[in-house]
Design a protein around this motif. Structure first.
Motif, short mmCIF file in Angstrom:
data_model
loop_
_atom_site.label_atom_id
_atom_site.label_comp_id
_atom_site.label_asym_id
_atom_site.label_seq_id
_atom_site.Cartn_x
_atom_site.Cartn_y
_atom_site.Cartn_z
N LEU A 42 0.83 -1.20 0.00
CA LEU A 42 0.00 0.00 0.00
C LEU A 42 0.87 1.25 0.00
CD1 LEU A 42 -2.83 1.27 0.22
CD2 LEU A 42 -2.65 1.04 2.71
N ASN A 43 2.00 1.17 0.67
CA ASN A 43 2.92 2.29 0.74
C ASN A 43 3.48 2.67 -0.64
OD1 ASN A 43 4.44 4.23 2.29
ND2 ASN A 43 6.25 2.94 2.02
N GLY A 44 3.50 1.68 -1.56
CA GLY A 44 4.06 1.94 -2.88
C GLY A 44 3.03 2.19 -3.97
N VAL A 45 1.77 2.31 -3.59
CA VAL A 45 0.69 2.50 -4.57
C VAL A 45 0.10 3.91 -4.41
CG1 VAL A 45 -1.60 1.72 -5.29
CG2 VAL A 45 0.15 0.05 -4.65
N GLU A 49 -4.66 4.82 -8.07
CA GLU A 49 -4.65 3.47 -8.64
C GLU A 49 -5.65 2.54 -7.95
OE1 GLU A 49 -0.64 1.81 -9.28
OE2 GLU A 49 0.15 3.77 -8.68
N ILE A 50 -6.26 2.99 -6.87
CA ILE A 50 -7.17 2.16 -6.09
C ILE A 50 -8.60 2.67 -6.27
CG2 ILE A 50 -7.75 1.33 -3.78
CD1 ILE A 50 -4.85 1.78 -2.97
N ASP A 51 -9.43 1.87 -6.92
CA ASP A 51 -10.82 2.25 -7.13
C ASP A 51 -11.66 1.99 -5.87
OD1 ASP A 51 -10.40 3.05 -9.77
OD2 ASP A 51 -10.64 1.00 -10.51
N ASP A 52 -11.50 0.79 -5.31
CA ASP A 52 -12.24 0.41 -4.10
C ASP A 52 -11.23 -0.09 -3.08
OD1 ASP A 52 -13.59 -1.55 -2.24
OD2 ASP A 52 -15.37 -0.85 -3.31
N PHE A 53 -11.07 0.64 -1.98
CA PHE A 53 -10.02 0.34 -1.02
C PHE A 53 -10.19 -1.05 -0.41
CE2 PHE A 53 -7.81 0.96 3.11
CZ PHE A 53 -6.56 1.31 2.61
N GLY A 54 -11.42 -1.40 -0.01
CA GLY A 54 -11.66 -2.71 0.59
C GLY A 54 -11.36 -3.85 -0.36
N GLU A 55 -11.80 -3.70 -1.62
CA GLU A 55 -11.53 -4.74 -2.62
C GLU A 55 -10.03 -4.87 -2.89
OE1 GLU A 55 -13.76 -4.12 -6.14
OE2 GLU A 55 -15.73 -4.40 -5.18
N TRP A 56 -9.34 -3.73 -2.94
CA TRP A 56 -7.89 -3.78 -3.18
C TRP A 56 -7.18 -4.51 -2.06
CZ3 TRP A 56 -3.34 -2.40 -0.89
CH2 TRP A 56 -2.21 -2.34 -1.71
#
Length: 298
Positions: A42-45, A49-56
């Motif tokens: 997560l620190n490198g994204v 780039e994340i549409d849905d945080f929970g799904e990611w």
């Protein structure tokens, strides 16, 4: 660094993600490691780039666990899961205590998942996961991944639900009462009488199994008579029911993955006896090493 609010949001998902990691791998340590690696990713994204945080987060933890499943399959294909041992009356609200209380994490369910391939297990734990994603993570042919996913989803749907807690406790206590009666009868008769062995067996399901963890997988004992004989040996080793034994020195009642079980103290390693109940009788007995310190204790 991960933005403070993202880190806080991650923490709000942590219990759910730990439960997923635990069901996927059967290992508390591996689940915790997977979450730590997820936080590093997560620190490198970038947020965009994340549409849905929970799904990611779910997909990332599943991806990390998929690698562990493949490597673990080579080492110990049917390794029994780590038990979640907590006090009957929790002294504090640790995260593993909450996870142990989730009926999806009952030990019999976790053991059933060990018989599945990595692809099948991913689909059983995360039925909404697309087969093509499983194929990518595990380097499988798409058709093979689709077949594995179908098997995994069907296996998850067919898993027997755990007995209601009062029924589970009643069946386990009937079995322990029979073990104590046998111990007292042996002391009265001054020897290793077979008195009471049939009574212990009668408290077990006709399809009873005993499972003992080993480094390469479980050793399985089939049949109520053989399981009863093994239980009587364990009871003698730990003083269960012996009139001159102090239970505080040998064993105590605990919760194992949210159900009544026993913590057995040993000079070098603690063990737990966990039970699964079917048709009002003890159906499976799991003899497992207890983590030290036990998760959720305190």
């Amino acid at each position: 660094m991960v933005a403070a609010y993202l880190a806080e949001l991650f923490e709000s998902h942590r219990p759910r993600l730990l439960g997923i990691g635990y069901r996927l791998t059967g290992s508390t340590g591996t689940a915790e490691d997977a979450l730590q690696e997820c936080l590093l990713r997560l620190n490198g994204v970038h947020q965009s780039e994340i549409d849905d945080f929970g799904e990611w987060l779910t997909a990332t933890v599943a991806d990390i666990c998929a690698d562990h499943l493949v490597s673990g399959q080579r080492r110990a294909p049917h390794r029994l899961p780590d038990p979640l041992v907590t006090p009957l009356v929790p002294r504090g609200g640790g995260e593993w205590t909450a996870i142990a209380g989730d009926r999806a994490n009952r030990l019999a369910t976790l053991v059933a998942l060990t018989s599945l391939t990595p692809a099948q297990r991913l689909a059983a734990v995360l039925p909404e996961l697309p087969a093509e994603q499983i194929a990518t993570w595990l380097d499988l042919d798409p058709a093979a991944a689709e077949r594995a996913a179908a098997i995994g989803r069907a296996a998850a749907a067919a898993l027997p639900g755990p007995a209601a807690e009062p029924d589970h406790e009643a069946a386990v206590r009937r079995l322990l009462t029979a073990l104590r009666a046998r111990a007292r009868a042996t002391v009265r008769e001054g020897g290793e009488s077979e008195c009471g062995a049939e009574e212990v067996a009668s408290r077990l399901h006709p399809g009873a199994q005993g499972m003992t963890a080993t480094p390469t997988g479980p050793v399985v004992i089939d049949g109520p008579d053989r399981v009863a004989a093994r239980l009587l040996t364990v009871a003698a080793e730990h003083g269960i029911g012996c009139p001159d034994a102090d239970p505080a020195d040998g064993y105590e009642f605990v919760s194992v993955n949210g159900e009544l079980g026993l913590l057995l103290r040993g000079p070098e390693l603690n063990r737990v006896l966990a039970f699964a109940v079917r048709d009002d009788a003890v159906w499976r007995v799991f003899d497992l090493a207890a983590p030290a310190p036990s998760h959720g204790w305190g």
